[in-house]
Write a protein that holds these residues in place. Structure first.
Motif, PDB file in Angstrom:
ATOM      1  N   ALA A  16      16.362  29.120  -3.397  1.00 25.67           N
ATOM      2  CA  ALA A  16      17.493  29.158  -4.341  1.00 25.67           C
ATOM      3  C   ALA A  16      18.171  30.521  -4.259  1.00 25.67           C
ATOM      4  O   ALA A  16      19.401  30.622  -4.323  1.00 25.67           O
ATOM      5  CB  ALA A  16      17.007  28.887  -5.758  1.00 25.67           C
ATOM      6  N   GLY A  17      17.379  31.560  -4.099  1.00 21.49           N
ATOM      7  CA  GLY A  17      17.930  32.918  -3.951  1.00 21.49           C
ATOM      8  C   GLY A  17      18.840  33.009  -2.741  1.00 21.49           C
ATOM      9  O   GLY A  17      19.897  33.653  -2.786  1.00 21.49           O
ATOM     10  N   MET A  18      18.482  32.351  -1.668  1.00 23.27           N
ATOM     11  CA  MET A  18      19.319  32.381  -0.460  1.00 23.27           C
ATOM     12  C   MET A  18      20.683  31.763  -0.734  1.00 23.27           C
ATOM     13  O   MET A  18      21.689  32.165  -0.138  1.00 23.27           O
ATOM     14  CB  MET A  18      18.637  31.609   0.682  1.00 23.27           C
ATOM     15  N   ILE A  19      20.723  30.789  -1.627  1.00 21.42           N
ATOM     16  CA  ILE A  19      22.009  30.135  -1.915  1.00 21.42           C
ATOM     17  C   ILE A  19      22.922  31.079  -2.706  1.00 21.42           C
ATOM     18  O   ILE A  19      24.113  31.218  -2.394  1.00 21.42           O
ATOM     19  CB  ILE A  19      21.772  28.786  -2.629  1.00 21.42           C
ATOM     20  N   GLY A  20      22.387  31.775  -3.686  1.00 25.83           N
ATOM     21  CA  GLY A  20      23.186  32.765  -4.413  1.00 25.83           C
ATOM     22  C   GLY A  20      23.634  33.891  -3.496  1.00 25.83           C
ATOM     23  O   GLY A  20      24.789  34.349  -3.550  1.00 25.83           O
ATOM     24  N   PHE A  21      22.715  34.330  -2.644  1.00 27.24           N
ATOM     25  CA  PHE A  21      23.013  35.378  -1.657  1.00 27.24           C
ATOM     26  C   PHE A  21      24.173  34.937  -0.762  1.00 27.24           C
ATOM     27  O   PHE A  21      25.107  35.694  -0.487  1.00 27.24           O
ATOM     28  CB  PHE A  21      21.744  35.621  -0.824  1.00 27.24           C
ATOM     29  N   THR A  22      24.105  33.688  -0.320  1.00 24.84           N
ATOM     30  CA  THR A  22      25.130  33.125   0.574  1.00 24.84           C
ATOM     31  C   THR A  22      26.505  33.182  -0.083  1.00 24.84           C
ATOM     32  O   THR A  22      27.499  33.589   0.537  1.00 24.84           O
ATOM     33  CB  THR A  22      24.758  31.659   0.909  1.00 24.84           C
ATOM     34  N   LYS A  23      26.557  32.790  -1.350  1.00 25.56           N
ATOM     35  CA  LYS A  23      27.846  32.771  -2.048  1.00 25.56           C
ATOM     36  C   LYS A  23      28.404  34.185  -2.216  1.00 25.56           C
ATOM     37  O   LYS A  23      29.600  34.434  -2.013  1.00 25.56           O
ATOM     38  CB  LYS A  23      27.691  32.095  -3.414  1.00 25.56           C
TER      39      LYS A  23
END
Ligand code: CAA
Length: 240
Positions: free
Chosen positions: A152-159
């Motif tokens: 989930a952290g990777m998704i926030g990071f991506t955005k």
């Protein structure tokens, strides 16, 4: 297409399928791996894809590794952050080491690798980054507080990185694969895995090549207006 692509954890599973698909699409591909010397040697020999060993959890090793790739092949224009591990345990039994290793490798690795390539991408006004997250980062999974948090952290990071990078011609996207036919999923207890597969509307595991196809689409020059997105490839298991 002569662009240079680097895939972490690129010798097995989704990483290997992605490396091979990139090569077939005409990219100049190299892969990172750690530990699996024999596998990496065999992979490199059979496919002619250069392999580089370093630990994505190690910030300095990532910087050196990317510099080595740049010296041998040229600057990395496409990065697929695929390296990751699981250390499954219910939270009430999870050790500090199980928590830390997953956060450091899966999420920390994503930071370390993006940090290592981003300045050169910004200078060149072009870049493609694909972060391999997971359906379990979107929907959670009992026994995976560490992995779900990292993914989930990777998704926030991506955005966030997509917002920073869009003006420089760099796209940053995530793929959230469902359960895929890889060594990682093969470690799940067979009775538990059966329950998991039964809950997938498509009633099967994904093939690594089906995830790779998403990456090929997102890294193409023509996908330049798609950024900050998470592409689910999960057989209908979870629709966000
Ligand atoms: N929801 C709620 N509770 C659950 C549960 C669930 N889905 N599964 C198990 N439990 C409960 C059990 O009922 C049991 O309760 P009691 O202690 O009260 O009896 C307790 O949790 C412990 O269950 P287990 O006996 O199964 O515990 P274990 O220590 O032997 O195993 C585990 C725990 C290793 C986490 C195991 O349940 C497991 O492997 N789960 C699957 C985790 C998973 O999906 N991993 C995916 C790996 S692949 C991957 O992650 C790739 C990707 O991106 C998709």
């Amino acid at each position: 297409m002569n662009r240079i692509a680097l895939v972490t954890g690129g010798v097995t599973g989704i990483g290997a399928a992605t490396s091979l698909a990139l090569k077939a699409a005409g990219y100049r591909v190299c892969v990172n791996y750690l530990g699996n010397e024999a596998g990496a040697e065999a992979f490199g020999r059979s496919n002619g894809i250069p392999t580089f060993a370093w630990d994505v959890a190690d910030f300095d090793a990532c910087a050196h590794g990317v510099a080595e790739v740049a010296a041998k092949l040229g600057p990395v224009e496409i990065l697929v952050n695929n390296a990751g591990i699981t250390r499954d345990s219910m939270l009430h039994k999870m050790t500090k080491e199980q928590w830390r290793s997953v956060i450091d490798i899966d999420l920390g690795g994503c930071f370390n690798m993006c940090r290592a390539v981003i300045e050169s991408m910004r200078e060149r006004n072009f870049g493609r980054i694909v972060n391999i997250s997971s359906v379990n980062g979107l929907m959670g999974q009992a026994g995976q507080t560490n992995y779900a948090a990292a993914k989930a952290g990777m998704i926030g990071f991506t955005k966030a990185l997509a917002l920073e990078s869009a003006p420089r011609g760099i796209t940053v996207n995530a793929i959230a694969p469902g359960y895929t036919k890889t060594d990682m999923v093969a470690t799940v207890r067979p009775d538990i895995l059966k329950m998991i597969v039964d809950a997938v509307p498509a009633r099967r595991l994904a093939l690594p090549e089906e995830i790779a196809r998403g990456a090929i689409f997102l890294v193409s020059d023509k996908a330049g207006f798609i950024t900050g997105e998470t592409l689910s490839i999960n057989g209908g298991r979870y629709m966000s």
